[in-house]
Write a protein that holds these residues in place. Structure first.
Motif, PDB file in Angstrom:
ATOM      1  N   GLN A 134      -4.191  -1.510  -6.383  1.00 35.01           N
ATOM      2  CA  GLN A 134      -3.913  -1.476  -4.951  1.00 35.01           C
ATOM      3  C   GLN A 134      -2.412  -1.533  -4.770  1.00 35.01           C
ATOM      4  O   GLN A 134      -1.714  -2.190  -5.539  1.00 35.01           O
ATOM      5  N   GLY A 163       1.490   0.477  -3.328  1.00 38.65           N
ATOM      6  CA  GLY A 163       2.257   1.702  -3.403  1.00 38.65           C
ATOM      7  C   GLY A 163       3.625   1.400  -3.989  1.00 38.65           C
ATOM      8  O   GLY A 163       3.944   0.246  -4.281  1.00 38.65           O
ATOM      9  N   THR A 191       1.071   5.907  -5.100  1.00 34.77           N
ATOM     10  CA  THR A 191       0.153   4.780  -4.908  1.00 34.77           C
ATOM     11  C   THR A 191      -0.243   4.208  -6.264  1.00 34.77           C
ATOM     12  O   THR A 191      -0.172   4.875  -7.292  1.00 34.77           O
ATOM     13  N   ASP A 235       5.779  12.545  -2.160  1.00 33.36           N
ATOM     14  CA  ASP A 235       4.700  11.572  -2.313  1.00 33.36           C
ATOM     15  C   ASP A 235       3.782  12.030  -3.445  1.00 33.36           C
ATOM     16  O   ASP A 235       3.112  13.052  -3.338  1.00 33.36           O
ATOM     17  N   SER A 269      -3.337   2.878  -6.254  1.00 33.54           N
ATOM     18  CA  SER A 269      -4.756   2.718  -5.954  1.00 33.54           C
ATOM     19  C   SER A 269      -5.619   3.886  -6.393  1.00 33.54           C
ATOM     20  O   SER A 269      -6.831   3.867  -6.179  1.00 33.54           O
ATOM     21  N   ALA A 274       1.100  10.485  -4.622  1.00 32.45           N
ATOM     22  CA  ALA A 274      -0.097   9.653  -4.577  1.00 32.45           C
ATOM     23  C   ALA A 274      -1.201  10.166  -5.500  1.00 32.45           C
ATOM     24  O   ALA A 274      -1.825   9.387  -6.233  1.00 32.45           O
ATOM     25  N   SER A 289       0.852  -1.191   0.000  1.00 31.45           N
ATOM     26  CA  SER A 289       0.000   0.000   0.000  1.00 31.45           C
ATOM     27  C   SER A 289       0.885   1.236   0.000  1.00 31.45           C
ATOM     28  O   SER A 289       2.075   1.183   0.355  1.00 31.45           O
ATOM     29  N   GLY A 290       0.310   2.367  -0.364  1.00 28.95           N
ATOM     30  CA  GLY A 290       1.033   3.616  -0.277  1.00 28.95           C
ATOM     31  C   GLY A 290       1.352   3.956   1.167  1.00 28.95           C
ATOM     32  O   GLY A 290       2.408   4.536   1.465  1.00 28.95           O
ATOM     33  N   TYR A 291       0.457   3.623   2.066  1.00 30.71           N
ATOM     34  CA  TYR A 291       0.688   3.845   3.495  1.00 30.71           C
ATOM     35  C   TYR A 291       1.929   3.087   3.943  1.00 30.71           C
ATOM     36  O   TYR A 291       2.808   3.636   4.621  1.00 30.71           O
TER      37      TYR A 291
END
Length: 403
Positions: free
Chosen positions: A258, A260, A250, A219, A252, A221, A116-118
């Motif tokens: 889905q 990152g 990301t 980032d 997503s 994203a 994930s990007g997180y």
């Protein structure tokens, strides 16, 4: 005496503050779909179709047949899941193909896909273990949590203010002690800010970082696949690939999948795949997701899908501002400023009653007095969808008193 957790009480407090959220079921991830209240195990009872201006599926590729086809092929030929950490047996040719494509579009030597990007943000900051992170005050929660986990100290600078960043770095360097000598400094910023729709002054941020020998981490994203001639992001649009040490994003959002990624030089990626705990100790990104992201990136780079999005953005912005709304930012995210929390929630409810889904964003996500409706168009919205959205804003705005 009890040592448990009063979760009902916590939920009641959130309810009183207007912060309790609920799950609604969407029939599909598309520009138009139907929604149902949380069925809690029962079959969903979907209502009328609504136009969705509340998704980060910016290019409208989540239900695109080409993306679905390659995802299905990967599931059938490689597997539905990676089965293990990438460092064990979960590294497949599908992952490597995605990473080559990402590195190419980001102008980097190599890229690494995370679950994930997180996970990419938290794992990267933790692995780099900076002595100080200089962080934009409106950075995403995943950056904030990465700083909490991995940074010895975090200094927050004013939003999109490279002069304040430079002043904070100067104060650290001239602090009258040896504190700043030999430290590892990391400057971290989003490129596109998801609640304000504005863009970080990346060139100026790099200039400030260069003065003090700090690394820069960006980032992307909400920018990957949408900016630059090759779908890279704001870093690529501004020609800064060789000045940004760590590029993240990301899969997503515009890439309709889905996961990152991190992109950078060979040493960075080789170090992260050995030291980023959120990569090392996590099952690899699923092959269908990796394949879907690769295909979405190809479409973003080789077609004019992004141009369709920007045309829709321009029409919406002109229409909303022409009515008298204040629309913040300069990107594909259109925050319509309302001000009062209650008015924003009521406006969102009245939009939904007219078949337009666009969420109210209110404190603490944004400062008091700046509640807003966040309008996020997709490349697949039609002229009729846009007209319906604008008509709903006009009627609902007059009813609420926002116009």
């Amino acid at each position: 005496m009890t040592h448990g957790f009063d979760l009902d009480g916590r939920l009641d407090q959130r309810e009183e503050r207007g912060l309790r959220r609920h799950l609604d079921v969407a029939e599909s991830v598309a520009a138009r779909t139907r929604f149902a209240d949380d069925p809690k195990g029962d079959p969903a009872d979907f209502g009328e179709e609504a136009v969705v201006f509340a998704s980060n599926n910016y290019l409208g590729l989540a239900d695109d047949g080409r993306v679905q086809q390659v995802s299905e092929l990967a599931a059938r030929t490689v597997g539905t899941g990676a089965g293990a950490s990438r460092l064990v047996t979960g590294d497949t040719h599908v992952h490597r193909a995605l990473e080559r494509d990402l590195a190419d579009c980001k102008g980097a030597e190599r890229a690494l896909a995370f679950s994930s990007g997180y996970a990419a943000n938290v794992g990267t900051i933790d692995a780099l273990a900076p002595d100080v992170v200089f962080s934009d005050e409106l950075n995403h929660a995943s950056i904030i949590d990465g700083c909490r986990v991995g940074a010895a100290e975090t200094v927050v600078y004013d939003h999109c203010d490279a002069d304040d960043l430079r002043a904070e770095m100067r104060a650290r360097a001239d602090g009258g002690t040896d504190e700043g000598d030999g430290e590892r400094w990391l400057v971290v910023t989003d490129s596109v800010f998801s609640m304000d729709g504005d863009v970080a002054p990346l060139s100026a941020v790099c200039d400030a970082a260069d003065e003090f020998g700090a690394w820069v981490m960006v980032d992307e994203a909400h920018a990957t696949g949408l900016f630059g001639d090759d779908g890279g992001g704001v870093v690529q649009r501004e020609g800064l690939s060789d000045r940004v040490d760590v590029q993240l994003g990301t899969l997503s959002k515009a890439l309709a999948s889905q996961g990152g990624y991190v992109a950078g030089d060979e040493a960075l990626v080789e170090y992260l795949l050995n030291a980023a705990r959120s990569f090392v100790f996590s099952t690899g990104l699923s092959p269908p997701n990796a394949a879907a992201a690769s295909e979405a990136l190809r479409i973003a780079r080789e077609t004019d899908r992004a141009d369709d999005l920007w045309d829709t953005v321009a029409t919406l912005r002109d229409g909303l501002e022409g009515m008298g709304y204040e629309v913040l930012g300069e990107t594909h995210i259109l925050p319509v400023l309302v001000g009062d929390r209650g008015d924003a929630v009521e406006l969102a409810d009245r939009l939904e009653a007219r078949g337009v889904v666009a969420p109210a964003i209110r404190p603490p996500t944004v400062p008091e007095g700046t509640s807003r409706i966040r309008v996020a168009p997709m490349a697949t919205h039609t002229a009729d969808d846009v007209a319906r959205c604008l008509d709903a804003f006009r009627e609902a705005g007059e009813e609420v008193g926002a116009l």
